[in-house]
Scaffold this active site. Sequence first.
Site, PDB file in Angstrom:
ATOM      1  N   SER A 257      -6.469   2.649   9.139  1.00  0.00           N
ATOM      2  CA  SER A 257      -6.561   3.430  10.015  1.00  0.00           C
ATOM      3  C   SER A 257      -5.851   5.070   8.492  1.00  0.00           C
ATOM      4  CB  SER A 257      -4.987   4.017  10.982  1.00  0.00           C
ATOM      5  OG  SER A 257      -6.689   2.835  12.159  1.00  0.00           O
ATOM      6  N   ALA A 272      -0.744   2.464   4.272  1.00  0.00           N
ATOM      7  CA  ALA A 272       0.017   1.796   6.125  1.00  0.00           C
ATOM      8  C   ALA A 272       1.163   1.579   6.086  1.00  0.00           C
ATOM      9  CB  ALA A 272      -0.716   1.206   6.626  1.00  0.00           C
ATOM     10  N   GLY A 301       3.856   3.933   7.749  1.00  0.00           N
ATOM     11  CA  GLY A 301       4.840   3.500   8.930  1.00  0.00           C
ATOM     12  C   GLY A 301       6.320   2.887   7.421  1.00  0.00           C
ATOM     13  N   ASN A 455       7.294  -4.520   5.543  1.00  0.00           N
ATOM     14  CA  ASN A 455       6.865  -3.596   6.574  1.00  0.00           C
ATOM     15  C   ASN A 455       7.029  -3.891   7.823  1.00  0.00           C
ATOM     16  OD1 ASN A 455       4.672  -4.991   6.885  1.00  0.00           O
ATOM     17  ND2 ASN A 455       2.867  -3.933   7.184  1.00  0.00           N
ATOM     18  N   PRO A 456       6.640  -1.998   8.829  1.00  0.00           N
ATOM     19  CA  PRO A 456       6.726  -2.587  10.157  1.00  0.00           C
ATOM     20  C   PRO A 456       6.283  -3.795  11.255  1.00  0.00           C
ATOM     21  CG  PRO A 456       6.097   0.077   9.680  1.00  0.00           C
ATOM     22  CD  PRO A 456       5.148  -1.098   8.193  1.00  0.00           C
ATOM     23  N   CYS A 457       4.771  -4.045  10.530  1.00  0.00           N
ATOM     24  CA  CYS A 457       4.951  -4.982  10.913  1.00  0.00           C
ATOM     25  C   CYS A 457       5.395  -6.355  10.845  1.00  0.00           C
ATOM     26  CB  CYS A 457       2.691  -5.180  11.839  1.00  0.00           C
ATOM     27  SG  CYS A 457       2.783  -3.823  13.193  1.00  0.00           S
ATOM     28  N   GLY A 458       5.594  -6.574  10.017  1.00  0.00           N
ATOM     29  CA  GLY A 458       6.415  -7.808   8.872  1.00  0.00           C
ATOM     30  C   GLY A 458       4.813  -8.141   8.076  1.00  0.00           C
ATOM     31  N   GLU A 459       4.445  -8.374   7.806  1.00  0.00           N
ATOM     32  CA  GLU A 459       2.593  -8.670   7.538  1.00  0.00           C
ATOM     33  C   GLU A 459       2.812  -9.036   5.914  1.00  0.00           C
ATOM     34  OE1 GLU A 459       0.776  -5.631   7.849  1.00  0.00           O
ATOM     35  OE2 GLU A 459       2.309  -6.787   9.205  1.00  0.00           O
TER      36      GLU A 459
END
Length: 857
Positions: A257, A272, A301, A455-459
């Site tokens: 995004s 991101a 993030g 990162n914030p979502c772990g991937e």
Amino acid sequence: MTFKVNYVIKRDGRKVPFDVERIRRAIKAAMLDVGYYDEKALEKAVSYVLKIIEERYSDENPPHVEEIQDIVELSLVKYGLYQVAKGYILYRKERENIRREKMLLLGKDYVDDVDKKLSLNAIRLLVNRYLQKGPDGKLLEDPKGMFTRVAALVVIPDILYDKRIFNKSGGEKIHEKEEFNPDEWDGKVGLGDEFKWNKYHLERMKSLYDELNSAGKMRISWSEFWNMLISGEFNDHIEDFRKYFSLMAELRFLPNSPTLFNAGTRLSQLSACFVLDMEDSLDSIMKAAVEASKIFQSGGGIGINYSKLRPEGDIVMSTGGRSSGPVSFMRIIDVITDVVKQGGRRRGANMGILEVWHPDILKFIECKSKPGKYENFNISVMITEEFWQYYEKNEPYPLINPRNGEVWGTINPRELFRRIAEMAWKTGDPGVLFADNINRRNILREALGDIKSTNPCGEEPLYPHESCNLGSINLYYYIDYNEKGAHFNWDEFSKDIKLATKFLDNIIDVNKFPVKEIEEKTKMSRKIGLGVMGLADTLYALGIPYNSEEGFSFMRRIAETLTYYAMEESAELAQERGPFPLFEKSGYVKGDMPVEGFYHREWWTLDWQSLAEKVRNGIRNAEVTTIAPTGSISMIADVSSGIEPQFALVYEKKVTAGEFFYVDEELKRQLKRRGMYNDSLMKKIADNGGSLQGLDIDEDLKRVFLVAYDIPWWDHVRAEAEIAKWICAAVSKTINMPSWVTVEDVEKAYLFAYKLGAKGVTIYRDGSKAAQVLVTPSQRKGEYVMSIENRTLDIMKELGIEMPSMGRQKKEVKMVLPTPVVKNNVEKCPECGSDRLIYEEDCVKCLDCGWTACVIS
């Protein structure tokens, strides 16, 4: 056959070439829609339409598109295809209503080819969140303009790396830096007439030129380059622009995004994911806070590992006081996140990590147990390889003070592991990260040590001050249909992987990084994260159950193909532009590869040995693939999110104009082919939590069209692990669990994921976070109601993991059922006010407008 009519008038008044195939496709689609397909009848109808057009029209008097559609209706009736004609008429009416609403949303009196490809849902989302607006709130661009704005930026590196002016080997004279005012050329120069660069595009162009020039790689001065550009000498690169534009506009691929938001704008920050460092000093803590605020402001993030901070109660030598511990310092970042919106659009997101040996580990595990605490954080415990040794022996596990390396105390490792599982069962946090799995194939381990943050979502495991640009390929696009059924177009998929890899590599060069150190570290490794979306819809189309052995095999092949061709393209880019700067210190030079699958020849379906040899000569990006959340961009593409199963096949969607049924596109297509699609059935499915299970509907549909809670949690774990075998970074995947699972099940999920090689895992037990608005039969009945034969439970046994709970427990659960904790303190959607929130891809997501708390998707 030659026709005297070569043109047709579109609804917007444009005169475009007449295309016979469009008529054939339209009639064929109408036939398939009503479950009737006859090739002879199709050809008769098409021939009659063409005959009438030839009789009535000419190039001097071309037909209008509406007139052609009238003739199609006449043709269908003439040949007795009444049901097909009825379907075609209804389709025309529906399309007319959709066109009208799209024009209203976009403030236009026509819809162009890009608008047509986008669903009404996608247009609403783009208008609300993505398209550029003026100070008065009015749109400055349409979807075509957005994709043009992005593609115009992405093509810039292709021009500056042109061999006519770029020397990969360097050694060129460093030209004197020249002044350049982008404002003077704003909107005045482009590649021909297809687009013009704005001042923000040109500022990034000059910045990249200066960077390459300072490295002695530009053959000519800026003014010489500029004169070549404005004289049209680089206009051949218009084909590159068109490829990037089509890749997005045809919804084959979309970047993360921030790239869609910020490309060609004042911010120009396109990433991101970021990871920051935090040393055990006030200066370092404050530095991280300042950097975090800049990242949030620019639309990203962050992830921070807080394990270097001394524990609560430890002495602070400089003041003689006592430390308040890492959990307290997370509050600083939490408050900053509240205050600084991401790119002025939404609040930021964070990943807080603490390693399992830290003395404050219990405080960390429980820090989100009360609503409203650390609401801008995902938190994860990083479990080290050493911990498992104590866990297996059930010996006291030492907790270490990071300040001096001394043992602060001990804890029972199994009780600690149990506590992590209890809190995740209760609140959804923490997740767990597996340090040894993350670093086992880390290609930069010898050069930079272990990765300890994500990162914030772990991937996306990253080193401090690294960032990553992500994008996802839409798998569903590559489904080809014919009268024999559906098949996946592997050749086209492979070609687009290579193009998307180049797209993401170019983004690194034109990115305006929020912090200089981040730019430097990012460009040392040049990591990109190409992923996928639409997996569930693709499996639906192919008739493959998500958690069947065939399904798992397809997932592995998708991931293998993705990484193989992305690495191949990256190696080819290295030959043209040079490898990432740390290449010579990486494992690649020894023949190592960053994916587990490479080390298991029995898994190969592609020639990895020859690729490894090619990569030893250089690769442009240290890593190329990751599976990221795609919540918003998958809504733009109108496909299922990432690699997740569909959350619901049908649900009632509320918008300003009223309510309607959102229906999965592939389900709609297959129901129409069987003549079963109607509002009554859609309501039954919606009332059934979006699931087909338990309804009076064809068994083959129930077997294939599975939703998240139809699938046992152990198969969710396995799906993540199967895909992770071939992914460079990691995988974002929620392990959905019904409310009736036990804490022991959460422990088993962690152990299963670890032993399968996953790099981390996040579980979501129904009801433990956002309010659940869709209840499927498996949730309601307290047991899984669809059984798909596979080997998952056998694999669990082979790994020494006890059997999971198979249904609602007869014995009383010892823990008190918790009050649901609302993720990110969100009870209602901040954009549309809806309370219809679900939890998917480790993010809260609004069913009505598509808002998500995830910074990536």
